[in-house]
Design a protein around this motif. Structure first.
Motif, PDB file in Angstrom:
ATOM      1  N   GLY A   1       0.916  -1.136  -0.032  1.00 22.13           N
ATOM      2  CA  GLY A   1       0.114  -0.014  -0.071  1.00 22.13           C
ATOM      3  C   GLY A   1       0.916   1.158   0.155  1.00 22.13           C
ATOM      4  O   GLY A   1       2.056   1.283   0.343  1.00 22.13           O
ATOM      5  N   MET A   2       0.158   2.327  -0.180  1.00 23.51           N
ATOM      6  CA  MET A   2       0.878   3.814  -0.132  1.00 23.51           C
ATOM      7  C   MET A   2       0.956   4.205   1.185  1.00 23.51           C
ATOM      8  O   MET A   2       0.390   3.848   2.084  1.00 23.51           O
ATOM      9  N   ALA A   3       2.283   4.756   1.368  1.00 23.79           N
ATOM     10  CA  ALA A   3       2.614   5.260   2.653  1.00 23.79           C
ATOM     11  C   ALA A   3       1.617   6.138   3.239  1.00 23.79           C
ATOM     12  O   ALA A   3       0.853   7.031   2.538  1.00 23.79           O
ATOM     13  N   ASN A   4       1.476   6.401   4.610  1.00 23.79           N
ATOM     14  CA  ASN A   4       0.836   7.456   5.046  1.00 23.79           C
ATOM     15  C   ASN A   4       1.240   8.802   4.652  1.00 23.79           C
ATOM     16  O   ASN A   4       2.448   8.892   5.030  1.00 23.79           O
ATOM     17  N   LEU A   5       0.581   9.781   4.275  1.00 28.47           N
ATOM     18  CA  LEU A   5       1.301  10.955   3.654  1.00 28.47           C
ATOM     19  C   LEU A   5       0.904  12.236   4.549  1.00 28.47           C
ATOM     20  O   LEU A   5      -0.064  12.103   5.452  1.00 28.47           O
ATOM     21  N   VAL A   6       1.417  13.674   4.326  1.00 32.61           N
ATOM     22  CA  VAL A   6       1.245  14.677   5.165  1.00 32.61           C
ATOM     23  C   VAL A   6       1.196  15.751   4.245  1.00 32.61           C
ATOM     24  O   VAL A   6       2.225  15.654   3.494  1.00 32.61           O
ATOM     25  N   LEU A   7       0.235  16.314   4.127  1.00 29.25           N
ATOM     26  CA  LEU A   7      -0.004  17.610   3.101  1.00 29.25           C
ATOM     27  C   LEU A   7       0.399  18.720   4.137  1.00 29.25           C
ATOM     28  O   LEU A   7      -0.391  19.053   5.056  1.00 29.25           O
ATOM     29  N   VAL A   8       1.439  19.420   3.890  1.00 30.27           N
ATOM     30  CA  VAL A   8       1.872  20.544   4.814  1.00 30.27           C
ATOM     31  C   VAL A   8       1.549  21.919   3.881  1.00 30.27           C
ATOM     32  O   VAL A   8       2.006  22.068   2.747  1.00 30.27           O
ATOM     33  N   TYR A   9       0.681  22.863   4.603  1.00 26.52           N
ATOM     34  CA  TYR A   9       0.370  23.943   4.100  1.00 26.52           C
ATOM     35  C   TYR A   9       0.093  25.214   4.967  1.00 26.52           C
ATOM     36  O   TYR A   9      -0.203  24.744   6.030  1.00 26.52           O
ATOM     37  N   GLY A  10       0.068  26.169   4.646  1.00 28.12           N
ATOM     38  CA  GLY A  10      -0.274  27.436   5.449  1.00 28.12           C
ATOM     39  C   GLY A  10      -1.093  28.490   4.501  1.00 28.12           C
ATOM     40  O   GLY A  10      -0.917  28.679   3.565  1.00 28.12           O
ATOM     41  N   MET A  11      -1.907  29.374   5.696  1.00 26.38           N
ATOM     42  CA  MET A  11      -2.738  30.156   4.617  1.00 26.38           C
ATOM     43  C   MET A  11      -2.951  31.206   5.605  1.00 26.38           C
ATOM     44  O   MET A  11      -2.828  31.370   6.679  1.00 26.38           O
ATOM     45  N   ARG A  12      -2.866  32.454   4.961  1.00 31.25           N
ATOM     46  CA  ARG A  12      -2.846  33.762   5.710  1.00 31.25           C
ATOM     47  C   ARG A  12      -3.651  34.991   4.700  1.00 31.25           C
ATOM     48  O   ARG A  12      -2.947  34.949   3.495  1.00 31.25           O
ATOM     49  N   LEU A  13      -4.598  35.659   5.164  1.00 29.83           N
ATOM     50  CA  LEU A  13      -4.951  36.900   4.257  1.00 29.83           C
ATOM     51  C   LEU A  13      -4.336  38.029   4.640  1.00 29.83           C
ATOM     52  O   LEU A  13      -4.296  38.238   6.049  1.00 29.83           O
ATOM     53  N   LEU A  14      -3.763  38.593   3.888  1.00 35.09           N
ATOM     54  CA  LEU A  14      -2.904  40.073   4.031  1.00 35.09           C
ATOM     55  C   LEU A  14      -3.333  41.046   2.945  1.00 35.09           C
ATOM     56  O   LEU A  14      -3.851  40.610   1.896  1.00 35.09           O
ATOM     57  N   PRO A  15      -3.333  42.433   3.380  1.00 34.44           N
ATOM     58  CA  PRO A  15      -3.792  43.345   2.166  1.00 34.44           C
ATOM     59  C   PRO A  15      -2.779  43.249   0.892  1.00 34.44           C
ATOM     60  O   PRO A  15      -1.624  42.992   1.155  1.00 34.44           O
ATOM     61  N   ALA A  16      -3.195  43.204  -0.203  1.00 33.91           N
ATOM     62  CA  ALA A  16      -2.278  42.760  -1.203  1.00 33.91           C
ATOM     63  C   ALA A  16      -1.243  43.662  -1.424  1.00 33.91           C
ATOM     64  O   ALA A  16      -0.124  43.643  -2.040  1.00 33.91           O
ATOM     65  N   ASP A  17      -1.089  45.072  -1.170  1.00 36.07           N
ATOM     66  CA  ASP A  17      -0.422  46.006  -1.462  1.00 36.07           C
ATOM     67  C   ASP A  17       0.671  46.048  -0.204  1.00 36.07           C
ATOM     68  O   ASP A  17       1.743  46.672  -0.234  1.00 36.07           O
ATOM     69  N   GLU A  18       0.486  45.159   0.829  1.00 34.02           N
ATOM     70  CA  GLU A  18       1.603  45.143   1.819  1.00 34.02           C
ATOM     71  C   GLU A  18       2.428  43.853   1.727  1.00 34.02           C
ATOM     72  O   GLU A  18       3.507  44.028   2.373  1.00 34.02           O
ATOM     73  N   VAL A  19       2.404  42.943   0.754  1.00 36.67           N
ATOM     74  CA  VAL A  19       3.219  41.867   0.637  1.00 36.67           C
ATOM     75  C   VAL A  19       4.398  42.225  -0.149  1.00 36.67           C
ATOM     76  O   VAL A  19       4.118  42.643  -1.437  1.00 36.67           O
ATOM     77  N   VAL A  20       5.701  42.154   0.514  1.00 32.32           N
ATOM     78  CA  VAL A  20       6.682  42.384  -0.289  1.00 32.32           C
ATOM     79  C   VAL A  20       7.470  41.296  -0.849  1.00 32.32           C
ATOM     80  O   VAL A  20       7.734  41.319  -1.868  1.00 32.32           O
ATOM     81  N   LYS A  21       7.563  40.348  -0.105  1.00 32.17           N
ATOM     82  CA  LYS A  21       8.451  39.045  -0.298  1.00 32.17           C
ATOM     83  C   LYS A  21       7.670  37.682   0.443  1.00 32.17           C
ATOM     84  O   LYS A  21       7.101  37.929   1.464  1.00 32.17           O
ATOM     85  N   VAL A  22       7.644  36.594  -0.355  1.00 36.29           N
ATOM     86  CA  VAL A  22       7.325  35.614   0.070  1.00 36.29           C
ATOM     87  C   VAL A  22       8.279  34.530  -0.138  1.00 36.29           C
ATOM     88  O   VAL A  22       8.839  34.472  -1.138  1.00 36.29           O
ATOM     89  N   GLY A  23       8.918  33.889   0.972  1.00 29.61           N
ATOM     90  CA  GLY A  23      10.002  32.784   0.905  1.00 29.61           C
ATOM     91  C   GLY A  23       9.348  31.403   1.263  1.00 29.61           C
ATOM     92  O   GLY A  23       8.251  31.155   1.348  1.00 29.61           O
ATOM     93  N   SER A  24      10.121  30.390   1.167  1.00 28.28           N
ATOM     94  CA  SER A  24      10.002  29.197   1.567  1.00 28.28           C
ATOM     95  C   SER A  24      10.077  28.821   3.011  1.00 28.28           C
ATOM     96  O   SER A  24      10.414  29.509   3.881  1.00 28.28           O
ATOM     97  N   ALA A  25       9.069  27.953   3.411  1.00 28.66           N
ATOM     98  CA  ALA A  25       8.991  27.677   5.035  1.00 28.66           C
ATOM     99  C   ALA A  25       9.716  26.133   5.225  1.00 28.66           C
ATOM    100  O   ALA A  25       9.543  25.402   4.556  1.00 28.66           O
ATOM    101  N   PRO A  26      10.740  26.355   6.250  1.00 29.89           N
ATOM    102  CA  PRO A  26      11.516  25.046   6.529  1.00 29.89           C
ATOM    103  C   PRO A  26      10.484  23.940   7.386  1.00 29.89           C
ATOM    104  O   PRO A  26       9.557  24.481   8.027  1.00 29.89           O
ATOM    105  N   VAL A  27      10.775  22.749   6.883  1.00 31.79           N
ATOM    106  CA  VAL A  27      10.306  21.596   7.620  1.00 31.79           C
ATOM    107  C   VAL A  27      11.158  20.520   8.068  1.00 31.79           C
ATOM    108  O   VAL A  27      12.002  20.219   7.435  1.00 31.79           O
TER     109      VAL A  27
END
Length: 68
Positions: free
Chosen positions: A2-28
């Protein structure tokens, strides 16, 4: 075998569009001591547009893994 048990890692946040300057990767931290990185994605628009883009993104993500 069978297929291994998996984990989907994600995050969400709503911010004003004109305030976001840079988005990086998230370490796990993995149990074996290694580190993986999660690519962060930006979706912009109205609630309806963001929901539609998010659905397409999730569908496209699983298209990369047809064996799942």
């Amino acid at each position: 075998m069978g297929m291994a048990n998996l984990v989907l890692v994600y995050g969400m946040r709503l911010l004003p569009a004109d305030e976001v300057v840079k988005v990086g990767s998230a370490p796990v931290e993995l149990q074996n001591g290694n580190e993986a990185h999660v690519t962060m994605h930006v979706l912009e628009g109205s609630r309806e547009e963001i929901e539609a883009q998010l659905k397409l993104s999730v569908d496209a993500f699983f298209d990369f893994y047809p064996e799942i």
